[in-house]
Design a protein around this motif. Sequence first.
Motif, PDB file in Angstrom:
ATOM      1  N   HIS A 224       0.858  -1.184   0.000  1.00  0.00           N
ATOM      2  CA  HIS A 224       0.000   0.000   0.000  1.00  0.00           C
ATOM      3  C   HIS A 224       0.902   1.244   0.000  1.00  0.00           C
ATOM      4  O   HIS A 224       1.143   1.849   1.049  1.00  0.00           O
ATOM      5  CB  HIS A 224      -0.943   0.012   1.202  1.00  0.00           C
ATOM      6  CG  HIS A 224      -1.993  -1.048   1.144  1.00  0.00           C
ATOM      7  ND1 HIS A 224      -1.761  -2.344   1.569  1.00  0.00           N
ATOM      8  CD2 HIS A 224      -3.272  -1.020   0.685  1.00  0.00           C
ATOM      9  CE1 HIS A 224      -2.860  -3.057   1.393  1.00  0.00           C
ATOM     10  NE2 HIS A 224      -3.790  -2.284   0.861  1.00  0.00           N
ATOM     11  N   PRO A 225       1.432   1.602  -1.175  1.00  0.00           N
ATOM     12  CA  PRO A 225       2.388   2.713  -1.253  1.00  0.00           C
ATOM     13  C   PRO A 225       1.688   4.072  -1.194  1.00  0.00           C
ATOM     14  O   PRO A 225       0.466   4.164  -1.296  1.00  0.00           O
ATOM     15  CB  PRO A 225       3.040   2.504  -2.624  1.00  0.00           C
ATOM     16  CG  PRO A 225       1.959   1.856  -3.442  1.00  0.00           C
ATOM     17  CD  PRO A 225       1.213   0.966  -2.485  1.00  0.00           C
ATOM     18  N   PHE A 226       2.479   5.114  -1.025  1.00  0.00           N
ATOM     19  CA  PHE A 226       1.971   6.471  -1.191  1.00  0.00           C
ATOM     20  C   PHE A 226       2.848   7.176  -2.227  1.00  0.00           C
ATOM     21  O   PHE A 226       3.988   6.772  -2.487  1.00  0.00           O
ATOM     22  CB  PHE A 226       1.941   7.240   0.137  1.00  0.00           C
ATOM     23  CG  PHE A 226       3.296   7.564   0.715  1.00  0.00           C
ATOM     24  CD1 PHE A 226       3.904   8.777   0.462  1.00  0.00           C
ATOM     25  CD2 PHE A 226       3.957   6.651   1.535  1.00  0.00           C
ATOM     26  CE1 PHE A 226       5.145   9.094   1.005  1.00  0.00           C
ATOM     27  CE2 PHE A 226       5.192   6.947   2.085  1.00  0.00           C
ATOM     28  CZ  PHE A 226       5.787   8.175   1.807  1.00  0.00           C
ATOM     29  N   ILE A 227       2.299   8.218  -2.839  1.00  0.00           N
ATOM     30  CA  ILE A 227       2.967   8.893  -3.960  1.00  0.00           C
ATOM     31  C   ILE A 227       3.060  10.383  -3.661  1.00  0.00           C
ATOM     32  O   ILE A 227       2.103  10.989  -3.171  1.00  0.00           O
ATOM     33  CB  ILE A 227       2.190   8.690  -5.277  1.00  0.00           C
ATOM     34  CG1 ILE A 227       1.877   7.210  -5.502  1.00  0.00           C
ATOM     35  CG2 ILE A 227       2.964   9.245  -6.458  1.00  0.00           C
ATOM     36  CD1 ILE A 227       0.898   6.958  -6.626  1.00  0.00           C
ATOM     37  N   HIS A 228       4.202  10.956  -3.962  1.00  0.00           N
ATOM     38  CA  HIS A 228       4.366  12.408  -3.849  1.00  0.00           C
ATOM     39  C   HIS A 228       5.260  12.888  -4.975  1.00  0.00           C
ATOM     40  O   HIS A 228       6.377  12.404  -5.145  1.00  0.00           O
ATOM     41  CB  HIS A 228       4.961  12.793  -2.496  1.00  0.00           C
ATOM     42  CG  HIS A 228       5.073  14.276  -2.287  1.00  0.00           C
ATOM     43  ND1 HIS A 228       3.971  15.095  -2.121  1.00  0.00           N
ATOM     44  CD2 HIS A 228       6.155  15.095  -2.237  1.00  0.00           C
ATOM     45  CE1 HIS A 228       4.357  16.347  -1.961  1.00  0.00           C
ATOM     46  NE2 HIS A 228       5.680  16.376  -2.038  1.00  0.00           N
ATOM     47  N   LYS A 229       4.731  13.816  -5.778  1.00  0.00           N
ATOM     48  CA  LYS A 229       5.458  14.390  -6.917  1.00  0.00           C
ATOM     49  C   LYS A 229       6.005  13.311  -7.853  1.00  0.00           C
ATOM     50  O   LYS A 229       7.150  13.374  -8.317  1.00  0.00           O
ATOM     51  CB  LYS A 229       6.589  15.298  -6.434  1.00  0.00           C
ATOM     52  CG  LYS A 229       6.082  16.596  -5.806  1.00  0.00           C
ATOM     53  CD  LYS A 229       7.211  17.568  -5.512  1.00  0.00           C
ATOM     54  CE  LYS A 229       6.645  18.901  -5.039  1.00  0.00           C
ATOM     55  NZ  LYS A 229       7.702  19.889  -4.720  1.00  0.00           N
ATOM     56  N   GLY A 230       5.176  12.304  -8.116  1.00  0.00           N
ATOM     57  CA  GLY A 230       5.552  11.250  -9.048  1.00  0.00           C
ATOM     58  C   GLY A 230       6.509  10.216  -8.495  1.00  0.00           C
ATOM     59  O   GLY A 230       6.953   9.330  -9.228  1.00  0.00           O
ATOM     60  N   ILE A 231       6.839  10.294  -7.201  1.00  0.00           N
ATOM     61  CA  ILE A 231       7.751   9.341  -6.575  1.00  0.00           C
ATOM     62  C   ILE A 231       6.933   8.396  -5.701  1.00  0.00           C
ATOM     63  O   ILE A 231       6.119   8.835  -4.881  1.00  0.00           O
ATOM     64  CB  ILE A 231       8.822  10.057  -5.740  1.00  0.00           C
ATOM     65  CG1 ILE A 231       9.624  11.011  -6.634  1.00  0.00           C
ATOM     66  CG2 ILE A 231       9.756   9.051  -5.076  1.00  0.00           C
ATOM     67  CD1 ILE A 231      10.640  11.850  -5.879  1.00  0.00           C
ATOM     68  N   TRP A 232       7.144   7.095  -5.891  1.00  0.00           N
ATOM     69  CA  TRP A 232       6.400   6.067  -5.155  1.00  0.00           C
ATOM     70  C   TRP A 232       7.224   5.607  -3.958  1.00  0.00           C
ATOM     71  O   TRP A 232       8.425   5.346  -4.073  1.00  0.00           O
ATOM     72  CB  TRP A 232       6.109   4.873  -6.062  1.00  0.00           C
ATOM     73  CG  TRP A 232       5.124   5.174  -7.158  1.00  0.00           C
ATOM     74  CD1 TRP A 232       5.298   6.028  -8.201  1.00  0.00           C
ATOM     75  CD2 TRP A 232       3.814   4.610  -7.313  1.00  0.00           C
ATOM     76  NE1 TRP A 232       4.177   6.040  -9.011  1.00  0.00           N
ATOM     77  CE2 TRP A 232       3.251   5.178  -8.483  1.00  0.00           C
ATOM     78  CE3 TRP A 232       3.071   3.685  -6.594  1.00  0.00           C
ATOM     79  CZ2 TRP A 232       1.983   4.844  -8.933  1.00  0.00           C
ATOM     80  CZ3 TRP A 232       1.804   3.339  -7.040  1.00  0.00           C
ATOM     81  CH2 TRP A 232       1.273   3.927  -8.199  1.00  0.00           C
ATOM     82  N   LEU A 326      12.061   2.165   3.507  1.00  0.00           N
ATOM     83  CA  LEU A 326      11.120   2.410   2.417  1.00  0.00           C
ATOM     84  C   LEU A 326      11.810   2.180   1.083  1.00  0.00           C
ATOM     85  O   LEU A 326      12.949   2.613   0.873  1.00  0.00           O
ATOM     86  CB  LEU A 326      10.586   3.846   2.470  1.00  0.00           C
ATOM     87  CG  LEU A 326       9.867   4.284   3.752  1.00  0.00           C
ATOM     88  CD1 LEU A 326       9.468   5.756   3.646  1.00  0.00           C
ATOM     89  CD2 LEU A 326       8.644   3.417   4.008  1.00  0.00           C
ATOM     90  N   SER A 327      11.116   1.494   0.197  1.00  0.00           N
ATOM     91  CA  SER A 327      11.584   1.361  -1.184  1.00  0.00           C
ATOM     92  C   SER A 327      11.045   2.559  -1.965  1.00  0.00           C
ATOM     93  O   SER A 327       9.847   2.862  -1.902  1.00  0.00           O
ATOM     94  CB  SER A 327      11.080   0.051  -1.792  1.00  0.00           C
ATOM     95  OG  SER A 327      11.457  -0.043  -3.148  1.00  0.00           O
ATOM     96  N   VAL A 328      11.930   3.246  -2.667  1.00  0.00           N
ATOM     97  CA  VAL A 328      11.572   4.490  -3.354  1.00  0.00           C
ATOM     98  C   VAL A 328      11.828   4.324  -4.850  1.00  0.00           C
ATOM     99  O   VAL A 328      12.887   3.839  -5.256  1.00  0.00           O
ATOM    100  CB  VAL A 328      12.395   5.680  -2.810  1.00  0.00           C
ATOM    101  CG1 VAL A 328      11.910   6.988  -3.416  1.00  0.00           C
ATOM    102  CG2 VAL A 328      12.313   5.729  -1.291  1.00  0.00           C
ATOM    103  N   ALA A 329      10.848   4.702  -5.652  1.00  0.00           N
ATOM    104  CA  ALA A 329      11.002   4.552  -7.106  1.00  0.00           C
ATOM    105  C   ALA A 329      10.322   5.709  -7.833  1.00  0.00           C
ATOM    106  O   ALA A 329       9.263   6.188  -7.413  1.00  0.00           O
ATOM    107  CB  ALA A 329      10.406   3.226  -7.568  1.00  0.00           C
ATOM    108  N   LYS A 330      10.962   6.144  -8.879  1.00  0.00           N
ATOM    109  CA  LYS A 330      10.372   7.153  -9.763  1.00  0.00           C
ATOM    110  C   LYS A 330      10.496   6.657 -11.195  1.00  0.00           C
ATOM    111  O   LYS A 330      11.591   6.297 -11.637  1.00  0.00           O
ATOM    112  CB  LYS A 330      11.071   8.503  -9.624  1.00  0.00           C
ATOM    113  CG  LYS A 330      10.468   9.588 -10.507  1.00  0.00           C
ATOM    114  CD  LYS A 330      11.183  10.926 -10.353  1.00  0.00           C
ATOM    115  CE  LYS A 330      10.539  11.984 -11.233  1.00  0.00           C
ATOM    116  NZ  LYS A 330      11.232  13.289 -11.130  1.00  0.00           N
ATOM    117  N   ASP A 331       9.381   6.619 -11.906  1.00  0.00           N
ATOM    118  CA  ASP A 331       9.368   6.160 -13.292  1.00  0.00           C
ATOM    119  C   ASP A 331       8.532   7.125 -14.123  1.00  0.00           C
ATOM    120  O   ASP A 331       7.330   6.937 -14.288  1.00  0.00           O
ATOM    121  CB  ASP A 331       8.799   4.743 -13.386  1.00  0.00           C
ATOM    122  CG  ASP A 331       8.927   4.159 -14.794  1.00  0.00           C
ATOM    123  OD1 ASP A 331       9.440   4.879 -15.674  1.00  0.00           O
ATOM    124  OD2 ASP A 331       8.526   3.006 -15.005  1.00  0.00           O
TER     125      ASP A 331
END
Length: 365
Positions: A224-232, A326-331
């Motif tokens: 159940h991730p959250f998103i901020h400015k296109g970053i997951w 936290l695992s952080v990803a931007k695509d």
Amino acid sequence: MDQINIFIDKIYNFLKSLTLAVVLLSLIAFFSAIGTIASNVKFLKDLGLDNVYYSKWFLLLIVLFVINLVLCTLSMIPSTKALFSPKAPNKIFKSKRKDTKTHLINLLKSKKLYIQQKDDLIAAYRYPVRKFAVYGIHLGIFIVAFGALVGSIWGFRGIMEIPQNEASNIVVTRNNYLSLPFSVYNKNFTVSFYHNKDIPSEYKTTGYIIDSTQKIPFSTTVNHPFIHKGIWFYQASYQLNPHDSFIILNVNNSRVQLYLHKPVSIDNAQFYLANLSYYNSKPIALLYVELPQGSASGWIKLGDSANLGPINIVFEQAKESYITILSVAKDPGSNIVIVGFIIMIASSMLIFFKFRRRVYKVEQI
């Protein structure tokens, strides 16, 4: 000069070949699958395949596939163009009417056919769009590949380790680290366990994003991730914070506060807290005790006591402080990829329409 032209033709034919397309597609699919599971398989991770999507050789595979796709598509255009350029008739339309051509055109249009005229030839097509399905599929694949390139070049994937009641903006990637334009504050991390087991059933991070003067609350659990400015941000894991996690022991009626990995001496004995965990929903501590007459070690549960020669130990209290991982990803290419898949699916649906072509030669009798 002729040899140079022959060499260029060989390269061109190789780059547009179906064989190369199949090989490249197979390699991209294989390494994409490997990249998905590599983070959980040690020897794949040691080979660097957990970061396959952002590697230069993977980008090279995608670029080569795009070149192959473009050249293959361009080579198909002449045959498609010829198909819609009426030449040899396959049907004769004879009539005594003076407006024979107009009559035939109106007749064909009444059947909802697409019409083309060239001199005394009239071509009629049923579902001509069917012949452009392959171009739509190629366009969709091209957009998907372009989206993958955008994600690989301008995207990233890494982890953040944030102790409780602290904030961080540092993302650690495989070979580097980067700073986010905002911070993530870990207000509270909780972990719950299955009843009568030491297996965690859920771990959850709550806090807020510190972005300029804004504080944006968030909550995340596994899947159940959250998103901020296109970053997951995904809840990946956790670990005990050795600086803030401790237990309280009653040693011969004296209270001792014992932190993780920090030995404490009392009454000619040295105590060392090696681990703090749960069993049957209760804290348990792995203790090492050095005495003048020898050493002892073992797990002790909250509320239990132990006698080590002249020393009596009671496990009175435990305080855990966790570091959330936290695992952080931007695509940035993900939306482009979605558009590409939509075009591919829509174009594939055109295959179900049956294409027909008739070229009439008009003769007045």
